[in-house]
Design a protein around this motif. Sequence first.
Motif, PDB file in Angstrom:
ATOM      1  N   LEU A 177      18.932  40.672  37.337  1.00  0.00           N
ATOM      2  CA  LEU A 177      19.830  41.824  37.409  1.00  0.00           C
ATOM      3  C   LEU A 177      19.083  43.062  37.904  1.00  0.00           C
ATOM      4  O   LEU A 177      19.645  43.866  38.649  1.00  0.00           O
ATOM      5  CB  LEU A 177      20.465  42.092  36.046  1.00  0.00           C
ATOM      6  CG  LEU A 177      21.497  41.064  35.578  1.00  0.00           C
ATOM      7  CD1 LEU A 177      21.998  41.407  34.179  1.00  0.00           C
ATOM      8  CD2 LEU A 177      22.673  40.976  36.548  1.00  0.00           C
ATOM      9  N   ARG A 178      17.823  43.218  37.481  1.00  0.00           N
ATOM     10  CA  ARG A 178      17.032  44.335  37.992  1.00  0.00           C
ATOM     11  C   ARG A 178      16.854  44.218  39.500  1.00  0.00           C
ATOM     12  O   ARG A 178      16.964  45.209  40.229  1.00  0.00           O
ATOM     13  CB  ARG A 178      15.666  44.385  37.314  1.00  0.00           C
ATOM     14  CG  ARG A 178      15.700  44.801  35.853  1.00  0.00           C
ATOM     15  CD  ARG A 178      14.359  45.374  35.409  1.00  0.00           C
ATOM     16  NE  ARG A 178      13.239  44.483  35.722  1.00  0.00           N
ATOM     17  CZ  ARG A 178      12.783  43.537  34.914  1.00  0.00           C
ATOM     18  NH1 ARG A 178      13.372  43.326  33.741  1.00  0.00           N
ATOM     19  NH2 ARG A 178      11.753  42.785  35.260  1.00  0.00           N
ATOM     20  N   ALA A 179      16.576  43.016  39.976  1.00  0.00           N
ATOM     21  CA  ALA A 179      16.398  42.805  41.419  1.00  0.00           C
ATOM     22  C   ALA A 179      17.696  43.095  42.169  1.00  0.00           C
ATOM     23  O   ALA A 179      17.682  43.720  43.239  1.00  0.00           O
ATOM     24  CB  ALA A 179      15.930  41.380  41.687  1.00  0.00           C
ATOM     25  N   TYR A 180      18.813  42.659  41.604  1.00  0.00           N
ATOM     26  CA  TYR A 180      20.114  42.907  42.233  1.00  0.00           C
ATOM     27  C   TYR A 180      20.403  44.411  42.256  1.00  0.00           C
ATOM     28  O   TYR A 180      20.934  44.943  43.236  1.00  0.00           O
ATOM     29  CB  TYR A 180      21.206  42.168  41.479  1.00  0.00           C
ATOM     30  CG  TYR A 180      22.544  42.136  42.183  1.00  0.00           C
ATOM     31  CD1 TYR A 180      22.783  41.233  43.217  1.00  0.00           C
ATOM     32  CD2 TYR A 180      23.561  43.012  41.820  1.00  0.00           C
ATOM     33  CE1 TYR A 180      24.013  41.202  43.865  1.00  0.00           C
ATOM     34  CE2 TYR A 180      24.792  42.992  42.457  1.00  0.00           C
ATOM     35  CZ  TYR A 180      25.008  42.082  43.486  1.00  0.00           C
ATOM     36  OH  TYR A 180      26.229  42.058  44.128  1.00  0.00           O
ATOM     37  N   HIS A 181      20.039  45.087  41.168  1.00  0.00           N
ATOM     38  CA  HIS A 181      20.202  46.530  41.080  1.00  0.00           C
ATOM     39  C   HIS A 181      19.434  47.240  42.188  1.00  0.00           C
ATOM     40  O   HIS A 181      19.942  48.160  42.833  1.00  0.00           O
ATOM     41  CB  HIS A 181      19.665  46.991  39.726  1.00  0.00           C
ATOM     42  CG  HIS A 181      20.631  47.822  38.957  1.00  0.00           C
ATOM     43  ND1 HIS A 181      20.372  48.284  37.698  1.00  0.00           N
ATOM     44  CD2 HIS A 181      21.856  48.291  39.276  1.00  0.00           C
ATOM     45  CE1 HIS A 181      21.399  48.981  37.267  1.00  0.00           C
ATOM     46  NE2 HIS A 181      22.317  48.991  38.207  1.00  0.00           N
ATOM     47  N   LEU A 182      18.197  46.832  42.393  1.00  0.00           N
ATOM     48  CA  LEU A 182      17.377  47.448  43.426  1.00  0.00           C
ATOM     49  C   LEU A 182      17.966  47.209  44.812  1.00  0.00           C
ATOM     50  O   LEU A 182      17.933  48.085  45.679  1.00  0.00           O
ATOM     51  CB  LEU A 182      15.948  46.906  43.352  1.00  0.00           C
ATOM     52  CG  LEU A 182      15.128  47.352  42.137  1.00  0.00           C
ATOM     53  CD1 LEU A 182      13.784  46.625  42.113  1.00  0.00           C
ATOM     54  CD2 LEU A 182      14.923  48.867  42.156  1.00  0.00           C
TER      55      LEU A 182
END
Length: 290
Positions: free
Chosen positions: A143-148
Amino acid sequence: MTTVDWSAWRRQEPAPGAEGLRERKKRLLRQRLSDTATEMFLERGFDAVRVSEIARACDVSEKTVFNHFPTKESLILDRGEATSAALRAGLAETDRSPVEATLEILAEELRTLTSWLAAQDDPRDAAARIGRFGALTRSTPSLRAYHLDMTERLVAAAAEALARRGEGARTEDGDDRPGGPPPGPAGGPEVRIAAIALVGLWSVQYRSLARHLAEGTCAPDRLHEAVTADVRRAAALLARGIDTGIDTSVACGTDTGTTSGSETGLATPAGTGRTSPRTPVHPTVQNMPR
């Protein structure tokens, strides 16, 4: 399983003027899929829930889920396109500065959230749910990667809008008109840093929201005032750079020139040799709006 209408506190797209029955069913199914997935992720963790389980809970096929959401991550982080469209439209309006346009979008998102809080029977429980939502996205690597990735797409959209704004702010004889940055490619350094800074205001808003909720500020009106104050303090700093000109020489660590003082938007180095009194902006872009 009872679900919360999570879409009620996310930025909403304008209601269709003449929505047909088929479009309405698709919209409601999309909302049900996202709300159900969000509840399951919060209860068990993002990685522990399969898309097939979400499909069964909503009585649809797994293929239907992916017809509405291209990835598992987009089931919970599903408002990026709406935010991007709002930012493009806001920055296209040259009667407002870029910072003012961005603040209006953020204010609407905050009003939506605090109105949702005010409508809940137990504001503290509702605030805790929002906190759990943020904690889930921060603690899950995918989710952090998708957020970025969402953040980068929003920066690209803002840069493109600023570049177009600058092109429209020039007269036929080449003179600048107030209302936007100078024309140039969306990947140019002035336009790029302005876009990063504007998108960084979402990080300020969501970090402020998380902090005040953690401190127990659950009264919607107090929460709204506290977060708005934080965002406007950050915006005031940016406005000195974006709305009245970014000093690219100082930002690069030199003092060989300064920017021209265009009233609204980015300015290019004027080469006057004067040292700019402004402080360079070094924004961090994280925690995109969800």
